[in-house]
Structure formats: structure tokens, C-alpha cells
Design a protein around this motif. Structure first.
Motif, short mmCIF file in Angstrom:
data_model
loop_
_atom_site.label_atom_id
_atom_site.label_comp_id
_atom_site.label_asym_id
_atom_site.label_seq_id
_atom_site.Cartn_x
_atom_site.Cartn_y
_atom_site.Cartn_z
N VAL A 122 34.77 17.03 48.85
CA VAL A 122 34.83 18.39 49.42
C VAL A 122 36.11 19.11 49.01
CG1 VAL A 122 34.86 19.73 51.55
CG2 VAL A 122 33.39 17.71 51.36
N TYR A 123 37.23 18.39 49.01
CA TYR A 123 38.51 19.04 48.73
C TYR A 123 38.64 19.46 47.26
CZ TYR A 123 39.95 17.56 53.36
OH TYR A 123 40.04 17.38 54.71
N LYS A 124 37.82 18.89 46.39
CA LYS A 124 37.81 19.29 44.99
C LYS A 124 36.77 20.37 44.71
CE LYS A 124 39.40 14.82 43.20
NZ LYS A 124 39.08 13.69 42.27
N SER A 125 36.01 20.71 45.73
CA SER A 125 34.91 21.66 45.55
C SER A 125 35.27 23.07 46.01
CB SER A 125 33.67 21.19 46.33
OG SER A 125 33.25 19.91 45.89
N PHE A 126 36.23 23.18 46.91
CA PHE A 126 36.57 24.47 47.48
C PHE A 126 38.09 24.65 47.51
CE2 PHE A 126 32.66 22.92 49.42
CZ PHE A 126 31.78 23.96 49.14
N ASP A 127 38.51 25.90 47.51
CA ASP A 127 39.93 26.21 47.61
C ASP A 127 40.06 27.59 48.24
OD1 ASP A 127 42.62 26.00 47.46
OD2 ASP A 127 42.77 25.97 45.28
N ALA A 128 41.23 27.88 48.74
CA ALA A 128 41.47 29.20 49.35
C ALA A 128 42.86 29.69 48.98
CB ALA A 128 41.30 29.12 50.86
N PRO A 129 43.10 29.96 47.70
CA PRO A 129 44.43 30.44 47.28
C PRO A 129 44.62 31.92 47.60
CG PRO A 129 42.96 30.40 45.41
CD PRO A 129 42.18 29.84 46.56
N ALA A 130 45.87 32.32 47.67
CA ALA A 130 46.18 33.74 47.82
C ALA A 130 46.16 34.38 46.44
CB ALA A 130 47.54 33.92 48.47
N ARG A 131 45.40 35.44 46.29
CA ARG A 131 45.28 36.14 45.01
C ARG A 131 45.91 37.53 45.10
NH1 ARG A 131 41.10 33.86 41.84
NH2 ARG A 131 41.44 31.60 41.93
N GLY A 132 46.72 37.85 44.10
CA GLY A 132 47.39 39.15 44.10
C GLY A 132 46.45 40.29 43.76
N LYS A 133 46.60 41.39 44.46
CA LYS A 133 45.84 42.61 44.21
C LYS A 133 46.76 43.80 44.41
CE LYS A 133 41.40 40.68 45.75
NZ LYS A 133 41.92 39.36 46.15
N THR A 134 46.39 44.94 43.86
CA THR A 134 47.18 46.17 44.02
C THR A 134 46.27 47.29 44.47
OG1 THR A 134 48.76 45.53 42.30
CG2 THR A 134 48.67 47.86 42.90
N ILE A 135 46.54 47.81 45.64
CA ILE A 135 45.82 48.99 46.13
C ILE A 135 46.51 50.22 45.57
CG2 ILE A 135 45.30 50.39 48.15
CD1 ILE A 135 45.00 47.85 49.75
N LEU A 136 45.74 51.15 45.05
CA LEU A 136 46.28 52.45 44.64
C LEU A 136 45.96 53.45 45.75
CD1 LEU A 136 45.39 52.51 40.83
CD2 LEU A 136 47.60 52.05 41.90
N SER A 137 46.97 53.81 46.48
CA SER A 137 46.81 54.69 47.64
C SER A 137 46.95 56.14 47.22
CB SER A 137 47.84 54.34 48.71
OG SER A 137 47.71 55.18 49.84
N SER A 138 45.90 56.92 47.44
CA SER A 138 45.89 58.32 47.02
C SER A 138 46.83 59.16 47.88
CB SER A 138 44.47 58.88 47.11
OG SER A 138 44.45 60.25 46.77
N LEU A 139 47.50 60.11 47.23
CA LEU A 139 48.41 61.02 47.93
C LEU A 139 47.73 62.32 48.33
CD1 LEU A 139 51.57 60.53 45.69
CD2 LEU A 139 51.07 59.46 47.90
N ASP A 140 46.48 62.48 47.95
CA ASP A 140 45.72 63.67 48.34
C ASP A 140 44.31 63.23 48.74
OD1 ASP A 140 44.47 63.15 45.88
OD2 ASP A 140 45.71 64.61 44.83
N ASP A 141 43.38 64.13 48.75
CA ASP A 141 42.01 63.80 49.16
C ASP A 141 41.14 63.36 48.00
OD1 ASP A 141 42.56 64.47 51.79
OD2 ASP A 141 42.05 66.58 51.50
N LYS A 142 41.74 63.13 46.83
CA LYS A 142 40.97 62.75 45.66
C LYS A 142 41.13 61.25 45.40
CE LYS A 142 41.62 67.30 43.55
NZ LYS A 142 42.16 68.04 42.37
N PRO A 143 40.20 60.65 44.63
CA PRO A 143 40.33 59.22 44.31
C PRO A 143 41.61 58.96 43.52
CG PRO A 143 38.12 60.02 43.80
CD PRO A 143 38.94 61.23 44.12
N PRO A 144 42.21 57.77 43.68
CA PRO A 144 43.43 57.44 42.92
C PRO A 144 43.14 57.44 41.43
CG PRO A 144 42.52 55.48 43.99
CD PRO A 144 41.77 56.65 44.53
N SER A 145 43.99 58.14 40.65
CA SER A 145 43.70 58.35 39.23
C SER A 145 44.91 58.04 38.36
CB SER A 145 43.26 59.80 38.98
OG SER A 145 42.11 60.11 39.72
#
Length: 206
Positions: A104-127
Motif C-alpha cells: 500500500v505504501y508504494k501505491s499511494f503518496d500525498a506530496p505537496a505540489r507547488g502551484k501559482t495562482i494569478l490573482s486578477s487586479l480587475d474584473d477580467k481574467p488574469p492575463s
């Protein structure tokens, strides 16, 4: 020489983890030029009818004709974080098939994965706005319109605008808000996690 300027909208942000670190590596604040080039190469390969196995050779070939590849954020600020992700191993190793109820321990894992949110400064999608300058390259406007992700497979984007221009070299120095390499003997001012500097660039032909 010819240049392309194209805008992309992100759905939420992207994942472009820092190379050479462990499986819990963080994500870049903005996609590095190599990630953007990979997105162009994917679209380019589709038009050329090439397989995924030719992806690396395509990037090498395209790089030879690229003079500049840079970008800037139009309306978003990056927020880098890490969250837990469940990983299921689907493989065969030493005649054992995974996932396995025995190992079981070789079948599953739960690592932390890095991600980056692009937070919009207006009402439009982040571009992001990307500038690509090439010489002796057969990259086309259609290749850029067909980009569907910049980053991992979850880093979906929509291309909203593509323009092609003729360019020429100029010697005038001026300030730019596009990302460029940190160069020696260039005046640099720092603001938080960003560096500002002066240098000469390629501009659109009059």
C-alpha cells in the motif's frame, strides 16, 4: 526578423515547478521562457504532424531562431503556494503491479505540489502578454492561436490576441516593464520580488 505579440488568459494560474528540487518543489512566480517555448512547440508539432517524442528536438530547433522571448503581466499578481495532492502509482515493478493492496505504501503518496495562482487586479481574467522575436523561423500566427496551456496539463489558457510585426534593431536605451535576464553592468532597482533594469531592446519597425 519578425515579431509576435500575443495575449493569453489563465483560468486560475499555472504549475511550473522549479527543476532540480524534490517532488515537493514550489512553482515559479511566473512561467519561465522555457515553459512558454514548450507551449509554442506543442502547437507547432501538431501543425507539423510530429509526435510527442520529438518535443525536445523541436524545442532545440526553434530555440536556434529565437532572438527574444519575454512577457509581462497585464492585470495579475502571482501567489505561489503548495497543497497536498493524492498520487496513485500505476506501474509494474519487479513483477508487482501497482496500485497494490499488499504494498500500500508504494501505491499511494500525498506530496505537496507547488502551484501559482494569478490573482486578477480587475474584473477580467488574469492575463499575460508575450513578445516573441524570431529570425529564420517558420513559427506562424496559427501556432500561437492554438496554444492551450502554459505549464502543466492543468495550466489551461485561452489566447485572446495575436499580432505579427516586422522588427529592426535600435540602439536607444529605454525602460521596459517586460521580463528580461539580469545582465551585468545594467542599472537595477529592486521592488519586493521583482527587479527593474534598463537595457536596449528590439522594437517594431516604423
Amino acid at each position: 526578423m519578425k515579431g509576435f505579440i500575443f495575449d493569453v488568459e489563465y483560468c486560475w494560474g499555472f504549475q511550473a515547478r522549479i527543476a532540480g528540487m524534490s517532488k515537493t518543489s514550489s512553482s515559479y512566480l511566473f512561467p519561465p521562457p522555457s515553459t512558454i517555448l514548450g507551449a509554442i512547440a506543442e502547437s507547432y508539432n501538431v501543425r507539423k504532424g510530429r509526435s510527442e517524442s520529438q518535443g525536445v528536438s523541436t524545442i532545440v530547433d526553434l530555440s536556434k531562431g529565437i532572438l527574444s522571448l519575454t512577457f509581462k503581466s497585464l492585470n495579475a499578481i502571482p501567489i505561489s503556494f503548495q497543497d497536498l495532492n493524492k498520487v496513485v502509482a500505476i506501474r509494474t515493478s519487479e513483477d508487482e503491479e501497482y496500485p497494490s493492496t499488499v504494498e500500500v505504501y508504494k501505491s499511494f503518496d500525498a506530496p505537496a505540489r507547488g502551484k501559482t495562482i494569478l490573482s486578477s487586479l480587475d474584473d477580467k481574467p488574469p492575463s499575460l502578454r508575450v513578445v516573441l522575436i524570431v529570425r529564420d523561423s517558420d513559427i506562424t500566427v496559427d501556432d500561437l492561436w492554438r496554444i492551450r496551456r502554459i505549464g502543466s496539463k492543468e495550466s489551461l489558457v485561452s489566447v485572446t490576441n495575436v499580432n505579427e510585426h516586422d522588427v529592426k534593431r535600435v540602439g536607444k536605451e529605454f525602460e521596459t516593464d517586460y521580463a528580461i535576464p539580469v545582465l551585468d553592468d545594467i542599472e537595477i532597482s529592486s521592488r519586493g520580488e521583482f527587479l527593474y533594469q534598463f537595457t536596449s531592446l528590439l522594437t517594431e519597425e516604423a
